[in-house]
Design a protein around this motif. Structure first.
Motif, mmCIF file in Angstrom:
data_model
loop_
_atom_site.group_PDB
_atom_site.id
_atom_site.type_symbol
_atom_site.label_atom_id
_atom_site.label_comp_id
_atom_site.label_asym_id
_atom_site.label_seq_id
_atom_site.Cartn_x
_atom_site.Cartn_y
_atom_site.Cartn_z
ATOM 1 N N GLY A 145 0.812 -1.213 0.000
ATOM 2 C CA GLY A 145 0.000 0.000 0.000
ATOM 3 C C GLY A 145 0.840 1.255 0.000
ATOM 4 O O GLY A 145 0.494 2.245 -0.662
ATOM 5 N N ILE A 146 1.958 1.249 0.725
ATOM 6 C CA ILE A 146 2.846 2.411 0.745
ATOM 7 C C ILE A 146 3.420 2.668 -0.642
ATOM 8 O O ILE A 146 3.467 3.815 -1.117
ATOM 9 C CB ILE A 146 3.957 2.200 1.786
ATOM 10 N N VAL A 147 3.872 1.595 -1.300
ATOM 11 C CA VAL A 147 4.421 1.752 -2.655
ATOM 12 C C VAL A 147 3.347 2.267 -3.607
ATOM 13 O O VAL A 147 3.600 3.156 -4.436
ATOM 14 C CB VAL A 147 4.996 0.407 -3.147
ATOM 15 N N LEU A 148 2.138 1.730 -3.482
ATOM 16 C CA LEU A 148 1.043 2.177 -4.353
ATOM 17 C C LEU A 148 0.719 3.646 -4.106
ATOM 18 O O LEU A 148 0.517 4.421 -5.056
ATOM 19 C CB LEU A 148 -0.190 1.312 -4.092
ATOM 20 N N LEU A 149 0.699 4.046 -2.846
ATOM 21 C CA LEU A 149 0.439 5.453 -2.524
ATOM 22 C C LEU A 149 1.565 6.342 -3.025
ATOM 23 O O LEU A 149 1.316 7.425 -3.581
ATOM 24 C CB LEU A 149 0.272 5.611 -1.008
ATOM 25 N N GLY A 150 2.804 5.901 -2.833
ATOM 26 C CA GLY A 150 3.931 6.694 -3.305
ATOM 27 C C GLY A 150 3.927 6.865 -4.813
ATOM 28 O O GLY A 150 4.243 7.950 -5.326
ATOM 29 N N GLN A 151 3.558 5.813 -5.536
ATOM 30 C CA GLN A 151 3.487 5.924 -6.993
ATOM 31 C C GLN A 151 2.340 6.823 -7.429
ATOM 32 O O GLN A 151 2.455 7.585 -8.399
ATOM 33 C CB GLN A 151 3.310 4.531 -7.603
ATOM 34 N N ALA A 152 1.233 6.761 -6.710
ATOM 35 C CA ALA A 152 0.080 7.590 -7.075
ATOM 36 C C ALA A 152 0.330 9.060 -6.763
ATOM 37 O O ALA A 152 -0.071 9.942 -7.535
ATOM 38 C CB ALA A 152 -1.163 7.105 -6.319
ATOM 39 N N ALA A 153 0.994 9.332 -5.645
ATOM 40 C CA ALA A 153 1.212 10.720 -5.233
ATOM 41 C C ALA A 153 2.508 11.297 -5.771
ATOM 42 O O ALA A 153 2.688 12.520 -5.772
ATOM 43 C CB ALA A 153 1.202 10.809 -3.706
ATOM 44 N N GLY A 154 3.425 10.421 -6.186
ATOM 45 C CA GLY A 154 4.705 10.905 -6.690
ATOM 46 C C GLY A 154 5.710 11.210 -5.597
ATOM 47 O O GLY A 154 6.780 11.766 -5.881
ATOM 48 N N THR A 155 5.440 10.854 -4.367
ATOM 49 C CA THR A 155 6.354 11.112 -3.254
ATOM 50 C C THR A 155 6.019 10.195 -2.097
ATOM 51 O O THR A 155 4.884 9.730 -1.968
ATOM 52 C CB THR A 155 6.278 12.577 -2.786
ATOM 53 N N TYR A 156 7.051 9.944 -1.273
ATOM 54 C CA TYR A 156 6.854 9.188 -0.048
ATOM 55 C C TYR A 156 6.982 10.067 1.187
ATOM 56 O O TYR A 156 6.915 9.561 2.310
ATOM 57 C CB TYR A 156 7.890 8.059 0.046
ATOM 58 N N GLU A 157 7.160 11.351 0.974
ATOM 59 C CA GLU A 157 7.330 12.263 2.099
ATOM 60 C C GLU A 157 5.974 12.559 2.738
ATOM 61 O O GLU A 157 5.023 12.963 2.059
ATOM 62 C CB GLU A 157 7.983 13.570 1.640
ATOM 63 N N LEU A 158 5.894 12.366 4.049
ATOM 64 C CA LEU A 158 4.622 12.552 4.746
ATOM 65 C C LEU A 158 4.169 14.008 4.734
ATOM 66 O O LEU A 158 2.967 14.281 4.668
ATOM 67 C CB LEU A 158 4.748 12.067 6.189
ATOM 68 N N ALA A 159 5.099 14.933 4.813
ATOM 69 C CA ALA A 159 4.716 16.346 4.835
ATOM 70 C C ALA A 159 3.933 16.712 3.584
ATOM 71 O O ALA A 159 2.897 17.394 3.654
ATOM 72 C CB ALA A 159 5.957 17.220 4.979
ATOM 73 N N ALA A 160 4.416 16.259 2.420
ATOM 74 C CA ALA A 160 3.707 16.546 1.171
ATOM 75 C C ALA A 160 2.376 15.807 1.111
ATOM 76 O O ALA A 160 1.364 16.364 0.657
ATOM 77 C CB ALA A 160 4.584 16.161 -0.022
#
Length: 807
Positions: free
Chosen positions: A180-195
């Motif tokens: 799920g983290i990888v899927l979210l990171g790919q969808a949002a373009g970032t893994y940074e929580l602040a963004a």
């Protein structure tokens, strides 16, 4: 602020090292050395809270692996500080409690406190993590260290089983969370929580966001022991009581709640947020309360009640409005105070009497008057009686449920019904917990092994019970402290005002009815002597899980037999044939788009073509020769011809590497073949496949060759405009400070790949070495050419020889 954060994150790690060093000499006194670590972490967290401006967020970042988007990013906001206070504050009490609880009969005190400090460090790393990948790494570290803590008493079977169960459940759901983290990171373009918290993912595909949320929620549900993963927590009670008080009341099981709170601004408006959390978590709340009422072991009662309360806390976020949650920190703090206190009380009772079965206890108020008072306050808070923090929490909980009931949400009746039923059961088992241990007549049989606990070991639960009482009588003090931890994106803009009395409201009336119904339930069951109170095995789920785990290797063995893993001549055609059918079918379906066209004569280099022809001749030699040594020489000829092919492409480094690898491989295989008897080679030489099998093998081999050829032609046709080699050649010296591009790629640009490849080779070599050392043959077996069970002349193992000698 950065210095204070470094203290919070790294002081527990230093405490772990100090525990190992001091444990060998100090023994049970190691706790006093280790106690400094959580105390410093707690003091630094308090200092950060005092410097923190409500509603703000500070990001502290250090680059780690930028190429993977992984940085050492930490977020300091109200949510992180609140859980940091819980982890470090309760950690101080648990270490102090352990110093008096773990006597000299326990061994390896240094190892115990080392594991405890490593767990605390992983927990603090998780709650302050500002990058999703870093959060996952720390998340998994909590699972590994909790495995070590739960299984600390590894000579007991129940400890080993509980540790394995906790690791498999939390680790397995953690893998879903990673997806799920990888899927979210790919969808949002970032893994940074602040963004992500600022809404960068709002424009992503709704379907992808829903999938990412479900996968991440699986990780949270597994860590917080929600249905259907609730069974691991009661089995983890095999751990020493300080571990249960720390991991299973205040820290590890709260990680799921922390994660849901952290991703609240990201996923709250997705369509699956409320249905999933409300349905699963409030259902778990009722289920856990029922199991707690049916249990007799004091730790089991507290474990199932924890499952129940965690369901409420998670479901609370599921029914919160998109504007933000209110009072969530109040409910979490209330649970931390009374549940941590009760776990410590149960440990003291077990230590003093030698039993945790509530049916064998009673009348201890005369022998343990202080502990009876502590338990009365904590149990009253758990039941939600007036004058305690639990009552304040229950009042606001009921208010939220009434508001949700009156709303237009689907299933708006569901949380209210389950909360009321679970609260009635909670009152019943809270009264039983106190009365079963301290009420009734004294039991003479308990006096035989009874030894009174000291005052020091009762101080930590006394402080927690005092917090339940003090904040229950003066809730505005706690409210003011929690207002400082207001978290933007998570909390409603309007903070709640905590008061001890709000008048005769519908919440107060419902609360009193719940208390009366719970007390009546307890009296009824007490008259029945709790004869029906028993948790059936099919409701615990742990037996089914253990059966599945035990069946897994047997199932894998059956699968291996079906796919012929132990017969390479049968296994390889299956794998390669499936590959040919899959890739060949895909290519044939899209042949119009993928056909690369045939190469022209100008593309063919005569010298390279000649080398390829020689390689083909050597391949034919391998196929037609019968002796192993001849085949090995032919295979080596292929390798050396590939070396010459690299030379034609002006790649001397690759050619040198190929020569070294080919030479080493030739020697190793020769050494291996020397261990086989002559009879094994003769049997293989005379082995012949049926004609149909030979035709099938030829078709599969031809298909694989055709696929590789098509792949090479497609790669030549679809060359990238900017090949990667140019980048490495241009940046080898400026970035890696080396003139040899191949070396810089291996040790710098792709250094982590090289490290992992070397690790795999080392593990494979160790495994091969273990097999070679295990399978040894006698001189008689060498002379006779004895064949092993698989027909390869490996002879009997050491274990088989022992069995033969034994009568």
């Amino acid at each position: 602020m950065a210095t204070a954060l470094l203290i919070i994150l790294f002081v527990p790690l230093l405490g772990a090292i100090a525990a190992l060093v001091a444990g060998r000499r100090l023994g049970a006194q190691t706790a006093w050395v280790v106690l400094l670590a959580p105390a410093l972490a707690c003091a630094a967290t308090v200092w950060l809270v005092l410097q923190f401006a409500p509603g703000t967020r500070t990001v502290i970042e250090w680059p780690w692996i930028p190429s993977l988007g992984l940085n050492l990013t930490f977020v300091v906001d109200g949510l992180a500080l609140f859980f940091g206070l819980v982890v470090s504050g309760v950690g101080v009490l648990v270490v102090f409690y352990s110093a008096h609880y773990l006597d000299h009969h326990y061994r390896d005190h240094g190892r115990f406190y080392c594991y405890l400090m490593l767990f605390m460090g992983a927990m603090l790393g998780t709650v302050f993590a500002g990058n999703l990948l870093l959060l996952f790494v720390c998340w998994e570290l909590t699972g590994v260290t909790s495995f070590l803590l739960i299984g600390f008493l590894h000579d007991k079977g129940e400890s080993r089983a509980g540790a394995r169960m906790a690791l498999l459940v939390t680790g397995g759901t953690g893998l879903a969370m990673l997806a799920g983290i990888v899927l979210l990171g790919q969808a949002a373009g970032t893994y940074e929580l602040a963004a992500l918290l600022d809404g960068v993912a709002k424009g992503a595909s709704p379907g992808r966001l829903n999938a990412a949320f479900v996968l991440i929620a699986l990780g949270a549900l597994g860590k917080s022991a929600q249905f259907p993963f609730q069974f691991w927590l009661p089995n983890a009670m095999a751990a020493p009581t300080p571990v249960s008080a720390y991991l299973h009341s205040a820290t590890m099981v709260k990680l799921g709640i922390f994660l849901i709170a952290r991703i609240f601004p990201v996923f709250r408006e997705t369509e699956l947020w409320s249905p999933l959390l409300v349905t699963v978590c409030f259902g778990t709340m009722g289920f856990g309360a029922l199991l707690a009422l049916m249990s007799h072991d004091l730790k089991a009662i507290l474990a199932y009640s924890t499952v129940s309360q965690l369901g409420f806390l998670l479901g609370y976020y599921g029914m919160a409005s998109p504007a933000g949650a209110q009072g969530d920190f109040l409910h979490i703090a209330s649970h931390v105070f009374y549940k941590g206190c009760l776990f410590m009380v149960v440990g003291i009772v077990d230590h003093a009497t030698g039993t945790r079965d509530v049916r064998e206890l009673g009348g201890l108020r005369h022998r343990l008057p202080l502990l009876a008072g502590i338990t009365a306050v904590a149990a009253a808070s758990m039941a939600g009686l007036p004058g305690t923090l639990g009552f304040i929490s229950k009042e606001y909980m009921l208010k939220e449920k009434f508001d949700y009931w009156e709303g237009a949400a689907a299933l708006n009746w569901y949380p209210m019904v389950l909360v009321v039923l679970a609260s009635v059961l909670k009152v019943a088992f809270s009264v039983r917990l106190f009365w079963g241990v301290f009420g009734g007549k004294p039991r003479p049989e308990l006096a035989k092994n009874f030894h009174a606990p000291g005052l020091a070991v009762q101080l930590p639960p006394l402080l927690l019970a005092g917090a339940c009482l003090a904040f229950g009588l003066f809730p505005t003090v706690l409210g003011g402290a929690l207002d400082r931890l207001h978290t933007v994106g998570l909390h409603h803009p309007v903070d709640l005002e905590f008061h001890i009395w709000h008048g005769v409201t519908r919440e107060f009336i419902m609360s009193m009815l719940i208390v009366a119904a719970g007390a009546g339930t307890f009296l009824l069951l007490q008259l029945e002597r709790w004869r029906w109170a028993r948790v059936p095995a099919w409701l615990r789920f742990d037996a089914g899980f253990e059966a599945a785990v035990d069946w897994l290797p047997r199932g894998a063995k059956l699968l291996g037999r079906g796919l012929r893993f132990d017969r390479q001549f049968d296994f390889l055609p299956i794998v390669l044939g499936f590959t040919v059918l899959l890739l060949g079918g895909f290519w044939w379906r899209h042949r119009g788009e993928l056909w690369p066209g045939l190469p022209v004569w100008a593309d063919i280099n005569p010298l390279r073509a000649f080398v390829v022809g020689l390689i083909a001749v050597a391949v034919g030699m391998v196929m037609h020769m019968r002796r192993w040594t001849s085949q090995l020489i032919a295979v080596s000829v292929i390798g050396f011809l590939v070396t010459f092919y690299y030379v034609l492409f002006r790649a001397p480094d690759l050619a040198m590497t190929q020569i070294l690898v080919e030479s080493a491989t030739l020697l190793l295989v020769l050494l291996l073949l020397a261990r086989f008897p002559r009879s094994a080679e003769l049997s293989e030489a005379t082995r012949a496949f049926p004609v149909g099998r030979q035709v099938m093998n030829a078709v599969i081999a031809g298909g694989m060759g055709l696929l590789v050829t098509l792949g090479a032609l497609m790669a030549m046709k679809h060359k990238h405009a900017e090949p990667a080699g140019s980048y490495y050649l241009e940046n080898s010296q400026p970035l890696a400070h080396g003139t040899n591009a191949v070396n810089t790629i291996l040790v710098d640009f792709r250094g982590f790949d090289t490290l992992l490849e070397a690790t795999v080779l080392v593990v494979a070599c160790l495994g091969a070495l273990g097999l070679l050392m295990r399978y040894r043959r006698t001189a008689e077996e060498w002379a006779a050419g004895a064949m092993g069970p698989a027909g390869y002349g490996l002879g009997r193992t050491t274990d088989q020889k022992k069995e033969k000698k034994s009568p």
